[in-house]
Design a protein around this motif. Sequence first.
Motif, short mmCIF file in Angstrom:
data_model
loop_
_atom_site.label_atom_id
_atom_site.label_comp_id
_atom_site.label_asym_id
_atom_site.label_seq_id
_atom_site.Cartn_x
_atom_site.Cartn_y
_atom_site.Cartn_z
N PHE A 10 -37.85 -15.77 -16.59
CA PHE A 10 -36.62 -15.02 -16.85
C PHE A 10 -35.90 -14.72 -15.55
O PHE A 10 -34.69 -14.81 -15.47
CB PHE A 10 -36.95 -13.73 -17.62
CG PHE A 10 -35.74 -12.96 -18.06
CD1 PHE A 10 -34.82 -13.53 -18.91
CD2 PHE A 10 -35.54 -11.67 -17.62
CE1 PHE A 10 -33.71 -12.83 -19.32
CE2 PHE A 10 -34.44 -10.96 -18.03
CZ PHE A 10 -33.52 -11.55 -18.90
N ARG A 11 -36.65 -14.36 -14.53
CA ARG A 11 -36.06 -14.01 -13.24
C ARG A 11 -35.44 -15.25 -12.60
O ARG A 11 -34.36 -15.20 -12.05
CB ARG A 11 -37.12 -13.40 -12.32
CG ARG A 11 -36.56 -12.99 -11.00
CD ARG A 11 -37.54 -12.36 -10.04
NE ARG A 11 -38.79 -11.91 -10.56
CZ ARG A 11 -39.95 -12.46 -10.26
NH1 ARG A 11 -40.02 -13.49 -9.47
NH2 ARG A 11 -41.06 -11.98 -10.75
N GLU A 25 -27.62 -3.29 -4.96
CA GLU A 25 -26.28 -3.13 -5.53
C GLU A 25 -26.26 -3.58 -6.98
O GLU A 25 -25.66 -2.92 -7.84
CB GLU A 25 -25.26 -3.91 -4.72
CG GLU A 25 -23.84 -3.71 -5.22
CD GLU A 25 -22.81 -4.45 -4.39
OE1 GLU A 25 -21.73 -4.72 -4.95
OE2 GLU A 25 -23.06 -4.73 -3.21
N ALA A 26 -26.92 -4.69 -7.28
CA ALA A 26 -26.98 -5.17 -8.67
C ALA A 26 -27.68 -4.16 -9.55
O ALA A 26 -27.25 -3.90 -10.69
CB ALA A 26 -27.71 -6.51 -8.72
N ILE A 40 -32.33 -4.65 -16.51
CA ILE A 40 -32.65 -3.68 -15.48
C ILE A 40 -34.13 -3.79 -15.10
O ILE A 40 -34.48 -3.71 -13.92
CB ILE A 40 -32.28 -2.26 -15.94
CG1 ILE A 40 -30.74 -2.14 -16.03
CG2 ILE A 40 -32.86 -1.20 -15.00
CD1 ILE A 40 -30.24 -0.88 -16.68
N ALA A 41 -34.99 -4.02 -16.07
CA ALA A 41 -36.43 -4.16 -15.79
C ALA A 41 -36.70 -5.38 -14.91
O ALA A 41 -37.59 -5.34 -14.04
CB ALA A 41 -37.21 -4.26 -17.09
N VAL A 42 -35.96 -6.45 -15.10
CA VAL A 42 -36.13 -7.65 -14.27
C VAL A 42 -35.75 -7.33 -12.82
O VAL A 42 -36.46 -7.70 -11.88
CB VAL A 42 -35.30 -8.83 -14.82
CG1 VAL A 42 -35.28 -9.99 -13.83
CG2 VAL A 42 -35.85 -9.28 -16.15
N ILE A 43 -34.65 -6.63 -12.66
CA ILE A 43 -34.23 -6.24 -11.31
C ILE A 43 -35.28 -5.31 -10.69
O ILE A 43 -35.66 -5.50 -9.53
CB ILE A 43 -32.85 -5.55 -11.34
CG1 ILE A 43 -31.77 -6.53 -11.82
CG2 ILE A 43 -32.48 -5.04 -9.94
CD1 ILE A 43 -30.42 -5.89 -12.05
N GLN A 44 -35.75 -4.35 -11.46
CA GLN A 44 -36.77 -3.43 -10.95
C GLN A 44 -38.04 -4.18 -10.55
O GLN A 44 -38.65 -3.86 -9.53
CB GLN A 44 -37.11 -2.37 -12.00
CG GLN A 44 -36.01 -1.35 -12.19
CD GLN A 44 -36.30 -0.41 -13.34
OE1 GLN A 44 -36.84 -0.82 -14.37
NE2 GLN A 44 -35.92 0.84 -13.18
#
Length: 60
Positions: A10-11, A25-26, A40-44
């Motif tokens: 997914f990432r 920033e994203a 948001i969980a992927v970014i985290q």
Amino acid sequence: MTPKEVDRAFRGPDMRNLSDEMLIEAYERALSLNLSDDFIAVIQSEMERRALTVTESLAN
């Protein structure tokens, strides 16, 4: 697929190409725009991988 494989798929490779600053920033924009919790969980997840943190005032 294991959860780790799903996360990697997914990432994708593009998340790793973002600078730390752009990733933060994203994250901040995703929160402010109320984007999907999954996104948001992927970014985290990527931020955790890089050991990046955001102060509470920025995250709220």
